[in-house]
Design a protein around this motif. Structure first.
Motif, PDB file in Angstrom:
ATOM      1  N   LYS A  25     -60.491-106.427  -6.640  1.00 44.34           N
ATOM      2  CA  LYS A  25     -61.288-105.578  -5.767  1.00 44.34           C
ATOM      3  C   LYS A  25     -60.462-105.249  -4.532  1.00 44.34           C
ATOM      4  CE  LYS A  25     -65.688-107.384  -7.395  1.00 44.34           C
ATOM      5  NZ  LYS A  25     -66.950-108.062  -7.055  1.00 44.34           N
ATOM      6  N   PRO A  26     -60.518-104.006  -4.038  1.00 45.96           N
ATOM      7  CA  PRO A  26     -59.664-103.574  -2.923  1.00 45.96           C
ATOM      8  C   PRO A  26     -59.671-104.501  -1.722  1.00 45.96           C
ATOM      9  CG  PRO A  26     -60.809-101.710  -3.844  1.00 45.96           C
ATOM     10  CD  PRO A  26     -61.369-102.923  -4.530  1.00 45.96           C
ATOM     11  N   VAL A  27     -60.800-105.080  -1.391  1.00 46.35           N
ATOM     12  CA  VAL A  27     -60.877-105.922  -0.207  1.00 46.35           C
ATOM     13  C   VAL A  27     -60.017-107.165  -0.330  1.00 46.35           C
ATOM     14  CG1 VAL A  27     -62.874-107.289  -0.973  1.00 46.35           C
ATOM     15  CG2 VAL A  27     -62.468-106.944   1.468  1.00 46.35           C
ATOM     16  N   LYS A  28     -59.686-107.555  -1.571  1.00 46.56           N
ATOM     17  CA  LYS A  28     -58.932-108.781  -1.776  1.00 46.56           C
ATOM     18  C   LYS A  28     -57.445-108.541  -2.026  1.00 46.56           C
ATOM     19  CE  LYS A  28     -62.503-111.412  -1.474  1.00 46.56           C
ATOM     20  NZ  LYS A  28     -62.651-112.295  -0.303  1.00 46.56           N
ATOM     21  N   GLN A  29     -57.006-107.309  -2.091  1.00 40.75           N
ATOM     22  CA  GLN A  29     -55.657-107.036  -2.551  1.00 40.75           C
ATOM     23  C   GLN A  29     -54.564-107.504  -1.609  1.00 40.75           C
ATOM     24  OE1 GLN A  29     -55.171-102.974  -3.705  1.00 40.75           O
ATOM     25  NE2 GLN A  29     -56.414-103.185  -5.524  1.00 40.75           N
ATOM     26  N   THR A  30     -54.848-107.648  -0.330  1.00 38.53           N
ATOM     27  CA  THR A  30     -53.802-108.053   0.599  1.00 38.53           C
ATOM     28  C   THR A  30     -54.030-109.445   1.165  1.00 38.53           C
ATOM     29  OG1 THR A  30     -54.966-106.969   2.422  1.00 38.53           O
ATOM     30  CG2 THR A  30     -53.294-105.682   1.258  1.00 38.53           C
ATOM     31  N   LYS A  31     -54.891-110.214   0.517  1.00 32.84           N
ATOM     32  CA  LYS A  31     -55.147-111.569   0.984  1.00 32.84           C
ATOM     33  C   LYS A  31     -54.423-112.579   0.108  1.00 32.84           C
ATOM     34  CE  LYS A  31     -59.557-110.846   3.292  1.00 32.84           C
ATOM     35  NZ  LYS A  31     -60.934-111.330   3.444  1.00 32.84           N
ATOM     36  N   LEU A  32     -53.990-113.641   0.747  1.00 31.70           N
ATOM     37  CA  LEU A  32     -53.306-114.701   0.028  1.00 31.70           C
ATOM     38  C   LEU A  32     -54.286-115.775  -0.396  1.00 31.70           C
ATOM     39  CD1 LEU A  32     -50.148-115.187   2.249  1.00 31.70           C
ATOM     40  CD2 LEU A  32     -50.309-113.972   0.088  1.00 31.70           C
ATOM     41  N   THR A  33     -53.939-116.463  -1.459  1.00 27.58           N
ATOM     42  CA  THR A  33     -54.719-117.614  -1.867  1.00 27.58           C
ATOM     43  C   THR A  33     -54.609-118.688  -0.795  1.00 27.58           C
ATOM     44  OG1 THR A  33     -54.207-117.122  -4.164  1.00 27.58           O
ATOM     45  CG2 THR A  33     -55.012-119.340  -3.678  1.00 27.58           C
ATOM     46  N   PRO A  34     -55.702-119.297  -0.372  1.00 28.57           N
ATOM     47  CA  PRO A  34     -55.629-120.341   0.656  1.00 28.57           C
ATOM     48  C   PRO A  34     -54.732-121.476   0.205  1.00 28.57           C
ATOM     49  CG  PRO A  34     -57.906-119.653   0.278  1.00 28.57           C
ATOM     50  CD  PRO A  34     -57.094-119.013  -0.782  1.00 28.57           C
ATOM     51  N   PRO A  82     -47.074-119.601  -7.564  1.00 30.20           N
ATOM     52  CA  PRO A  82     -47.559-118.247  -7.264  1.00 30.20           C
ATOM     53  C   PRO A  82     -47.885-118.007  -5.799  1.00 30.20           C
ATOM     54  CG  PRO A  82     -48.480-118.967  -9.341  1.00 30.20           C
ATOM     55  CD  PRO A  82     -47.743-120.152  -8.774  1.00 30.20           C
ATOM     56  N   TRP A  83     -48.503-118.983  -5.119  1.00 31.21           N
ATOM     57  CA  TRP A  83     -48.868-118.770  -3.712  1.00 31.21           C
ATOM     58  C   TRP A  83     -47.631-118.568  -2.844  1.00 31.21           C
ATOM     59  CZ3 TRP A  83     -46.908-121.853   0.037  1.00 31.21           C
ATOM     60  CH2 TRP A  83     -46.453-123.122  -0.331  1.00 31.21           C
ATOM     61  N   ALA A  84     -46.534-119.267  -3.176  1.00 31.68           N
ATOM     62  CA  ALA A  84     -45.296-119.116  -2.407  1.00 31.68           C
ATOM     63  C   ALA A  84     -44.658-117.755  -2.671  1.00 31.68           C
ATOM     64  CB  ALA A  84     -44.323-120.237  -2.761  1.00 31.68           C
ATOM     65  N   ILE A  85     -44.719-117.308  -3.914  1.00 33.66           N
ATOM     66  CA  ILE A  85     -44.211-115.980  -4.259  1.00 33.66           C
ATOM     67  C   ILE A  85     -45.020-114.915  -3.531  1.00 33.66           C
ATOM     68  CG2 ILE A  85     -43.958-114.318  -6.149  1.00 33.66           C
ATOM     69  CD1 ILE A  85     -43.420-116.757  -7.990  1.00 33.66           C
ATOM     70  N   LEU A 145     -40.048-107.800  -3.216  1.00 36.54           N
ATOM     71  CA  LEU A 145     -39.026-108.438  -4.047  1.00 36.54           C
ATOM     72  C   LEU A 145     -37.707-108.723  -3.334  1.00 36.54           C
ATOM     73  CD1 LEU A 145     -39.521-106.736  -7.537  1.00 36.54           C
ATOM     74  CD2 LEU A 145     -40.588-108.792  -6.616  1.00 36.54           C
ATOM     75  N   ARG A 146     -37.412-108.016  -2.224  1.00 34.88           N
ATOM     76  CA  ARG A 146     -36.125-108.266  -1.567  1.00 34.88           C
ATOM     77  C   ARG A 146     -36.049-109.692  -1.043  1.00 34.88           C
ATOM     78  NH1 ARG A 146     -34.260-104.095   2.897  1.00 34.88           N
ATOM     79  NH2 ARG A 146     -34.328-102.774   1.035  1.00 34.88           N
ATOM     80  N   ARG A 147     -37.102-110.121  -0.346  1.00 36.43           N
ATOM     81  CA  ARG A 147     -37.110-111.478   0.174  1.00 36.43           C
ATOM     82  C   ARG A 147     -37.269-112.503  -0.948  1.00 36.43           C
ATOM     83  NH1 ARG A 147     -35.036-113.018   4.712  1.00 36.43           N
ATOM     84  NH2 ARG A 147     -36.524-114.730   4.826  1.00 36.43           N
ATOM     85  N   LEU A 148     -37.934-112.111  -2.020  1.00 38.17           N
ATOM     86  CA  LEU A 148     -38.038-113.021  -3.159  1.00 38.17           C
ATOM     87  C   LEU A 148     -36.654-113.259  -3.755  1.00 38.17           C
ATOM     88  CD1 LEU A 148     -39.717-114.704  -5.095  1.00 38.17           C
ATOM     89  CD2 LEU A 148     -40.142-112.636  -6.443  1.00 38.17           C
ATOM     90  N   ASN A 149     -35.847-112.204  -3.830  1.00 32.24           N
ATOM     91  CA  ASN A 149     -34.471-112.365  -4.302  1.00 32.24           C
ATOM     92  C   ASN A 149     -33.725-113.372  -3.438  1.00 32.24           C
ATOM     93  OD1 ASN A 149     -34.959-110.418  -6.211  1.00 32.24           O
ATOM     94  ND2 ASN A 149     -33.819-108.804  -5.181  1.00 32.24           N
ATOM     95  N   ALA A 173     -46.965-112.713 -14.435  1.00 37.21           N
ATOM     96  CA  ALA A 173     -48.119-112.561 -13.550  1.00 37.21           C
ATOM     97  C   ALA A 173     -48.837-113.889 -13.348  1.00 37.21           C
ATOM     98  CB  ALA A 173     -49.086-111.536 -14.134  1.00 37.21           C
ATOM     99  N   ILE A 174     -48.620-114.817 -14.257  1.00 36.14           N
ATOM    100  CA  ILE A 174     -49.292-116.116 -14.209  1.00 36.14           C
ATOM    101  C   ILE A 174     -48.259-117.239 -14.271  1.00 36.14           C
ATOM    102  CG2 ILE A 174     -50.885-117.661 -15.420  1.00 36.14           C
ATOM    103  CD1 ILE A 174     -52.397-115.246 -16.419  1.00 36.14           C
ATOM    104  N   GLY A 175     -48.468-118.245 -13.436  1.00 40.52           N
ATOM    105  CA  GLY A 175     -47.628-119.433 -13.487  1.00 40.52           C
ATOM    106  C   GLY A 175     -46.417-119.384 -12.577  1.00 40.52           C
ATOM    107  N   PRO A 176     -45.672-120.492 -12.525  1.00 43.09           N
ATOM    108  CA  PRO A 176     -44.547-120.614 -11.596  1.00 43.09           C
ATOM    109  C   PRO A 176     -43.283-119.906 -12.068  1.00 43.09           C
ATOM    110  CG  PRO A 176     -44.680-122.582 -12.932  1.00 43.09           C
ATOM    111  CD  PRO A 176     -45.876-121.732 -13.310  1.00 43.09           C
TER     112      PRO A 176
END
Length: 217
Positions: free
Chosen positions: A208-217, A68-71, A81-85, A12-15
């Motif tokens: 928080k729900p409002v942030k669940q589908t946002k990416l890190t800038p 993490p941002w790329a993942i 996960l399909r595209r991550l594979n 969950a954390i790190g590259p």
């Protein structure tokens, strides 16, 4: 012959770290004799000792760190996960192409071993013998060597992140201390930091729900 493996896919954390290492066939026995095998079966101290010897024996090696941002970018915008594979397979192919081996032993991201081999071959400019097999790091010593390079690289990155952001322990989703750290972080922060994988379900349940589908800038 080249070995290719990764470390940190389920964290969950790190590259996510992918490593490839190239060896002459006649040095593979030397790798076995010094104790090279699946990195998960070695202590951190033993891995650190071996990785320096591996790098000396190798003709060449490559390391790629998928942040993490790329993942998150891949997981949020496609079938989970399909595209991550596929992305991981393409990075493995790139490493193999740069190493230019006659054969490659790969611990695949894809559950379809044949598809993984075909995708890798499509990227490489010359025909080689590609073996994509689960647990290749335990079967092929070159892949075991690559797994040690990947694991020690990731361990170093995790140590750096802990020094900067606090002790979250291993960063693995199954790690209770990691989960407590994530829960405590989101109890006081709204944005997901760039060292945490926002797309992981084990992270999203603390956001928080409002942030669940946002990416890190």
């Amino acid at each position: 012959v080249a070995g290719v493996d990764e470390a940190g896919r389920g964290c969950a954390i790190g590259p996510l770290v992918i490593a490839g290492a190239l060896f002459e066939e006649d040095t593979l026995q030397t790798l076995r004799e010094i104790g090279v095998k699946d990195s998960k079966k070695l202590s951190p101290k033993k891995r650190l000792k071996l990785v320096e010897e591996i790098k000396e024996i190798a003709i060449d090696y490559r390391v790629y760190e998928l942040q993490p941002w790329a993942i998150d970018h891949v997981v949020f915008r496609s079938v989970p996960l399909r595209r991550l594979n596929y992305l991981e397979t393409m990075i493995m192919a790139r490493l193999i192409r740069e190493l230019h081996p006659d054969a490659a032993h790969v611990d695949p991201a894809d559950v379809d071993n044949l598809r993984c081999a075909e995708q890798i071959q499509s990227v490489i400019r010359h025909k080689i013998d590609i073996k994509c097999e689960p647990r290749a790091d335990a079967k092929y010593v070159a892949t075991g060597a690559a797994s040690i390079i990947a694991k020690t690289t990731r361990d170093q990155r995790i140590a750096e992140l802990r020094e900067k952001h606090g002790d979250f322990n291993s960063g693995y989703s199954s790690d209770e201390k990691t989960q407590r750290y994530i829960a405590e972080y989101f109890s006081t922060h709204n944005e997901c930091p760039d060292f945490i994988r926002a797309s992981w379900s084990t992270v999203q349940r603390h956001m928080k729900p409002v942030k669940q589908t946002k990416l890190t800038p």
